[in-house]
Write a protein that holds these residues in place. Structure first.
Motif, PDB file in Angstrom:
ATOM      1  N   PRO A   1       0.803  -1.228   0.000  1.00 59.24           N
ATOM      2  CA  PRO A   1       0.000   0.000   0.000  1.00 59.24           C
ATOM      3  C   PRO A   1       0.836   1.278   0.000  1.00 59.24           C
TER       4      PRO A   1
ATOM      5  N   TYR B   1      -6.384   0.180  -2.473  1.00 59.34           N
ATOM      6  CA  TYR B   1      -5.134   0.133  -3.248  1.00 59.34           C
ATOM      7  C   TYR B   1      -5.030  -1.201  -3.982  1.00 59.34           C
TER       8      TYR B   1
ATOM      9  N   TYR C   1      -5.982   6.576  -2.226  1.00 57.23           N
ATOM     10  CA  TYR C   1      -6.751   5.335  -2.071  1.00 57.23           C
ATOM     11  C   TYR C   1      -7.421   5.171  -0.708  1.00 57.23           C
TER      12      TYR C   1
END
Length: 456
Positions: free
Chosen positions: A189, A201, A195
């Motif tokens: 991530p 993500y 996100y």
């Protein structure tokens, strides 16, 4: 895009934007662009007869690009909506497209080899491009770094329908692509300002895999935590550094500051592959690149020669200076996992030397989101010099500074300093192995640090 003869880029000095600008310049179009500061890329573009402006006012836009009928405006996601030139183009009815949209259109009719991942994508895509270019297949390429073999981030071939593309996940840019062959190197991530959650993500990477054309191929690194969404007829292969998979390496060893390994395929083996860039993570990148070449029909000899002749990428583990006392290395690493790979490789190459790292954190959000992870990795160093955060596109966040990393680093020899304090500090010190790390403007200090070592 066929209706346009002129292209104006807002943020032309970026690595992805400049490759597309070079493409249109190669096609004989009129190309110009704005960037806030001069850098090595904008200077190279100017030398290639691309007009560069560093003033963001409307009056700085070259007259010939004020033609809305024939001029396409290309923007990067890093450009704010308040940018004066962007607002002018919006008000006056110009066609405006994001960089990723343009790249998607350019590559849609080609056999696009798209390489995505939190890290590893630049090196892997550049290795793939070099292997193909050195083989009978050839290729074009839009790369996320300056390939040392070619001195550019853009390759063009009129002989080949293959095009290698670095697939950028920031702002979901890679969802504009139409891969024939996709590679996913990692999905740790990042960009949580976009996100919000690790799940979102990962979902973005899963959507990316769903875009692979029927009859195409996905090459996925083992243990990447996504569930591919593949169309019918898309093949999937797994690769790893040295764990059993469809493609992997074995017998990895260092010999005279070079890395050697054997490349294992589902049916064959390529022995004694020589990797001149001696960072262990590049074995994994090389396995991915060779797997792509193998699946496209490149011979074992071409694969081996391609990796052996790969010179590296600007700011990817570059040895800047070396004498009997000091080694100075520069690396673009800016995510905790990238830092870990870089520092561990240095320790393997120089096991008996003191390792000093100079790290410039990149983005307030990334510093906030990964402060603990950064601190853990930087604590592996023998000494740390920690610089202020490079903000890039971001505004400051209250309570977020390099100090939140610094306070958690658990080694005794650590210093928090500004860029202005750095060069005098280095001047006074001796180092065994020094590495500069980060994706910000630390790169502009590298030549000055090199000069200090040369003059000592």
């Amino acid at each position: 895009m066929q209706n346009f003869t002129k292209y104006y880029f807002i943020g032309i000095g970026g690595i992805g934007m400049s490759a597309i600008a070079r493409y249109f310049n190669y096609q004989g179009m009129a190309v110009a662009g704005y960037d806030r500061t001069q850098n090595s890329i904008t200077k190279e573009l100017a030398a290639e007869n691309i007009l560069i402006v560093n003033d963001d006012t409307i009056c700085a836009i070259p007259q010939q690009f004020l033609d809305s009928k024939n001029t396409l405006i290309v923007i990067t996601p890093a450009i704010a909506d308040s940018h004066p030139q962007l607002k002018f183009f919006q008000i006056n009815g110009f066609t405006i497209k994001k960089r990723a949209e343009i790249l998607g259109e350019i590559t849609a009719q080609k056999k696009a080899i798209c390489v995505a991942g939190t890290h590893g994508k630049t090196t892997t895509s550049t290795m793939i491009a070099h292997i193909l270019e050195q083989s009978h297949l050839k290729c074009s390429a839009f790369l996320g770094g300056i390939a040392d073999n070619y001195g550019t981030n853009f390759l063009i071939s009129n002989q080949s329908n293959y095009v290698v593309v670095e697939a950028d996940e920031y702002d979901r840019s890679f969802h504009h692509l139409s891969p024939y062959f996709a590679v996913v190197t990692s999905a740790d991530p990042d960009h949580l300002d976009i996100y919000k959650t690790p799940d979102e993500y990962h979902k973005a990477f899963e959507i990316f895999t769903s875009l692979i054309k029927s009859g195409g191929t996905l090459l996925l690194r083992k243990d990447v935590k996504i569930s591919p969404r593949l169309k019918k007829g898309v093949q999937c292969f797994i690769y790893s550094m040295n764990e059993k998979a469809d493609f992997y390496a074995e017998n990895i060893r260092f010999e005279k500051e070079k890395l050697l390994f054997d490349f294992i395929t589902p049916t064959d083996k390529v022995t004694n592959v020589c990797l001149s860039s001696p960072i262990k993570i590049n074995v994994e990148n090389a396995v991915a690149a060779m797997a792509v070449g193998y699946l496209l029909g490149i011979s074992k000899e071409e694969l081996k020669n391609g990796i052996a002749s790969f010179s590296g990428i600007y700011r990817r583990f570059n040895i800047i200076f070396k004498n009997e006392k000091t080694v100075f290395i520069d690396d673009y690493a800016h995510h905790p996992e990238e830092l870990l790979q870089s520092i561990e490789s240095i320790k393997q190459i120089f096991p008996k030397k003191t390792i000093t790292g100079i790290f410039q954190p990149h983005l307030y959000t990334r510093t906030r989101d990964f402060a603990d992870e950064f601190a853990d990795v930087l604590s592996i160093l023998d000494e740390l010099i920690l610089l202020d955060i490079y903000p890039a596109r971001e505004e400051p966040i209250a309570g977020v500074s390099s100090k939140i990393i610094f306070d958690k680093v658990n080694i005794k020899n650590k210093i928090l300093c500004t860029k202005d304090e750095l060069l005098p500090l280095i001047q006074k010190r001796d180092f065994q192995v020094l590495i500069t790390l980060g994706a910000g403007d630390i790169e502009f200090l590298v030549p000055k640090i090199k000069e200090i070592f040369e003059n000592k």
